[in-house]
Scaffold this motif. Structure first.
Motif, PDB file in Angstrom:
ATOM      1  N   ARG A  29       0.820  -1.217   0.000  1.00  0.00           N
ATOM      2  CA  ARG A  29       0.000   0.000   0.000  1.00  0.00           C
ATOM      3  C   ARG A  29       0.855   1.269   0.000  1.00  0.00           C
ATOM      4  NH1 ARG A  29      -5.069  -0.159  -1.402  1.00  0.00           N
ATOM      5  NH2 ARG A  29      -5.578   1.532  -0.024  1.00  0.00           N
ATOM      6  N   SER A  30       2.164   1.117  -0.146  1.00  0.00           N
ATOM      7  CA  SER A  30       3.034   2.298  -0.152  1.00  0.00           C
ATOM      8  C   SER A  30       3.001   2.969  -1.525  1.00  0.00           C
ATOM      9  CB  SER A  30       4.463   1.908   0.202  1.00  0.00           C
ATOM     10  OG  SER A  30       5.049   1.203  -0.862  1.00  0.00           O
ATOM     11  N   LEU A  31       3.290   4.269  -1.526  1.00  0.00           N
ATOM     12  CA  LEU A  31       3.288   5.007  -2.784  1.00  0.00           C
ATOM     13  C   LEU A  31       4.311   4.443  -3.772  1.00  0.00           C
ATOM     14  CD1 LEU A  31       2.898   8.732  -1.685  1.00  0.00           C
ATOM     15  CD2 LEU A  31       1.219   7.259  -2.794  1.00  0.00           C
ATOM     16  N   GLY A  32       5.509   4.147  -3.292  1.00  0.00           N
ATOM     17  CA  GLY A  32       6.546   3.634  -4.178  1.00  0.00           C
ATOM     18  C   GLY A  32       6.143   2.342  -4.858  1.00  0.00           C
ATOM     19  N   TYR A  33       5.585   1.431  -4.090  1.00  0.00           N
ATOM     20  CA  TYR A  33       5.150   0.146  -4.631  1.00  0.00           C
ATOM     21  C   TYR A  33       4.054   0.339  -5.681  1.00  0.00           C
ATOM     22  CZ  TYR A  33       3.157  -4.553  -4.801  1.00  0.00           C
ATOM     23  OH  TYR A  33       2.681  -5.768  -5.230  1.00  0.00           O
ATOM     24  N   LEU A  34       3.072   1.148  -5.343  1.00  0.00           N
ATOM     25  CA  LEU A  34       1.934   1.346  -6.246  1.00  0.00           C
ATOM     26  C   LEU A  34       2.334   2.113  -7.499  1.00  0.00           C
ATOM     27  CD1 LEU A  34      -0.812   2.041  -3.584  1.00  0.00           C
ATOM     28  CD2 LEU A  34      -0.567  -0.003  -5.014  1.00  0.00           C
ATOM     29  N   ILE A  35       3.213   3.091  -7.361  1.00  0.00           N
ATOM     30  CA  ILE A  35       3.690   3.821  -8.535  1.00  0.00           C
ATOM     31  C   ILE A  35       4.490   2.893  -9.445  1.00  0.00           C
ATOM     32  CG2 ILE A  35       5.275   5.637  -9.284  1.00  0.00           C
ATOM     33  CD1 ILE A  35       4.304   7.235  -6.788  1.00  0.00           C
ATOM     34  N   ALA A  36       5.373   2.088  -8.861  1.00  0.00           N
ATOM     35  CA  ALA A  36       6.175   1.148  -9.652  1.00  0.00           C
ATOM     36  C   ALA A  36       5.272   0.182 -10.414  1.00  0.00           C
ATOM     37  CB  ALA A  36       7.148   0.382  -8.751  1.00  0.00           C
ATOM     38  N   ASN A  37       4.257  -0.350  -9.753  1.00  0.00           N
ATOM     39  CA  ASN A  37       3.351  -1.292 -10.411  1.00  0.00           C
ATOM     40  C   ASN A  37       2.526  -0.617 -11.494  1.00  0.00           C
ATOM     41  OD1 ASN A  37       3.060  -4.236  -9.420  1.00  0.00           O
ATOM     42  ND2 ASN A  37       3.633  -3.056  -7.630  1.00  0.00           N
ATOM     43  N   THR A  38       2.005   0.565 -11.201  1.00  0.00           N
ATOM     44  CA  THR A  38       1.185   1.269 -12.187  1.00  0.00           C
ATOM     45  C   THR A  38       1.993   1.623 -13.424  1.00  0.00           C
ATOM     46  OG1 THR A  38      -0.200   2.181 -10.412  1.00  0.00           O
ATOM     47  CG2 THR A  38      -0.299   3.277 -12.547  1.00  0.00           C
ATOM     48  N   TRP A  54      -2.769  -9.987 -27.048  1.00  0.00           N
ATOM     49  CA  TRP A  54      -3.985  -9.772 -26.261  1.00  0.00           C
ATOM     50  C   TRP A  54      -3.939 -10.394 -24.875  1.00  0.00           C
ATOM     51  CZ3 TRP A  54      -5.115  -5.808 -28.628  1.00  0.00           C
ATOM     52  CH2 TRP A  54      -5.159  -5.725 -30.015  1.00  0.00           C
ATOM     53  N   GLY A  55      -3.373 -11.554 -24.724  1.00  0.00           N
ATOM     54  CA  GLY A  55      -3.283 -12.167 -23.397  1.00  0.00           C
ATOM     55  C   GLY A  55      -2.395 -11.353 -22.468  1.00  0.00           C
ATOM     56  N   PHE A  56      -1.285 -10.907 -22.988  1.00  0.00           N
ATOM     57  CA  PHE A  56      -0.361 -10.082 -22.215  1.00  0.00           C
ATOM     58  C   PHE A  56      -1.001  -8.727 -21.912  1.00  0.00           C
ATOM     59  CE2 PHE A  56       3.894  -7.790 -22.022  1.00  0.00           C
ATOM     60  CZ  PHE A  56       4.222  -8.300 -20.778  1.00  0.00           C
ATOM     61  N   LEU A  57      -1.753  -8.182 -22.859  1.00  0.00           N
ATOM     62  CA  LEU A  57      -2.467  -6.922 -22.631  1.00  0.00           C
ATOM     63  C   LEU A  57      -3.487  -7.087 -21.504  1.00  0.00           C
ATOM     64  CD1 LEU A  57      -3.250  -4.012 -23.265  1.00  0.00           C
ATOM     65  CD2 LEU A  57      -4.753  -4.915 -25.068  1.00  0.00           C
ATOM     66  N   LEU A  58      -4.209  -8.187 -21.496  1.00  0.00           N
ATOM     67  CA  LEU A  58      -5.178  -8.445 -20.430  1.00  0.00           C
ATOM     68  C   LEU A  58      -4.482  -8.472 -19.072  1.00  0.00           C
ATOM     69  CD1 LEU A  58      -8.021  -9.213 -19.424  1.00  0.00           C
ATOM     70  CD2 LEU A  58      -7.418 -11.595 -19.896  1.00  0.00           C
ATOM     71  N   LEU A  59      -3.412  -9.230 -18.975  1.00  0.00           N
ATOM     72  CA  LEU A  59      -2.673  -9.344 -17.715  1.00  0.00           C
ATOM     73  C   LEU A  59      -2.153  -7.992 -17.254  1.00  0.00           C
ATOM     74  CD1 LEU A  59      -1.259 -11.042 -15.491  1.00  0.00           C
ATOM     75  CD2 LEU A  59       0.671 -11.225 -17.063  1.00  0.00           C
ATOM     76  N   GLU A  60      -1.400  -7.318 -18.100  1.00  0.00           N
ATOM     77  CA  GLU A  60      -0.756  -6.072 -17.696  1.00  0.00           C
ATOM     78  C   GLU A  60      -1.745  -4.915 -17.601  1.00  0.00           C
ATOM     79  OE1 GLU A  60       2.097  -6.004 -16.382  1.00  0.00           O
ATOM     80  OE2 GLU A  60       2.608  -8.042 -16.937  1.00  0.00           O
ATOM     81  N   VAL A  66      -5.624  -1.997 -11.615  1.00  0.00           N
ATOM     82  CA  VAL A  66      -5.817  -2.270 -10.180  1.00  0.00           C
ATOM     83  C   VAL A  66      -4.816  -1.460  -9.360  1.00  0.00           C
ATOM     84  CG1 VAL A  66      -5.635  -4.063  -8.397  1.00  0.00           C
ATOM     85  CG2 VAL A  66      -6.857  -4.538 -10.528  1.00  0.00           C
ATOM     86  N   SER A  67      -3.574  -1.419  -9.818  1.00  0.00           N
ATOM     87  CA  SER A  67      -2.558  -0.635  -9.108  1.00  0.00           C
ATOM     88  C   SER A  67      -2.906   0.849  -9.118  1.00  0.00           C
ATOM     89  CB  SER A  67      -1.185  -0.848  -9.747  1.00  0.00           C
ATOM     90  OG  SER A  67      -0.784  -2.190  -9.618  1.00  0.00           O
ATOM     91  N   ALA A  68      -3.402   1.341 -10.238  1.00  0.00           N
ATOM     92  CA  ALA A  68      -3.772   2.755 -10.340  1.00  0.00           C
ATOM     93  C   ALA A  68      -4.933   3.083  -9.397  1.00  0.00           C
ATOM     94  CB  ALA A  68      -4.134   3.111 -11.778  1.00  0.00           C
ATOM     95  N   PHE A  69      -5.939   2.223  -9.331  1.00  0.00           N
ATOM     96  CA  PHE A  69      -7.061   2.457  -8.416  1.00  0.00           C
ATOM     97  C   PHE A  69      -6.591   2.450  -6.965  1.00  0.00           C
ATOM     98  CE2 PHE A  69      -9.853   1.045 -11.996  1.00  0.00           C
ATOM     99  CZ  PHE A  69     -10.595   2.207 -12.085  1.00  0.00           C
TER     100      PHE A  69
END
Length: 86
Positions: A29-38, A54-60, A66-69
């Motif tokens: 839940r830290s900013l660094g973690y969420l920014i890195a993931n987003t 398309w499969g990779f697009l779905l995953l990423e 989710v990370s952005a939210f």
């Protein structure tokens, strides 16, 4: 920049956040973690879109969304002042 270089940078960004969380240097839940993931997953999703993977697009895409939210939620709670106890 080369497509392969961007893929590696995006993957390393996501992995850096994950490794940091697993080693206890940060939390999910830290900013660094969420920014890195987003950002990392966003780059990978964009690359998947441009190569019609398309499969990779779905995953990423889902990973980035989710990370952005979660990032927005954390930023909102940090901005909301805590009520003072009476």
């Amino acid at each position: 920049m080369n497509h392969d270089v961007l893929q590696i940078l995006g993957a390393l960004t996501v992995l850096a956040g994950y490794v940091a969380a697993q080693l206890g240097w940060t939390t999910p839940r830290s900013l660094g973690y969420l920014i890195a993931n987003t950002l990392g997953a966003g780059v990978l999703a964009w690359l998947a879109w441009t190569s019609q993977d398309w499969g990779f697009l779905l995953l990423e895409g889902v990973w980035s969304a989710v990370s952005a939210f979660a990032l927005i939620a954390v930023l909102r709670t940090r901005r909301t002042p805590n009520p003072t106890p009476s």
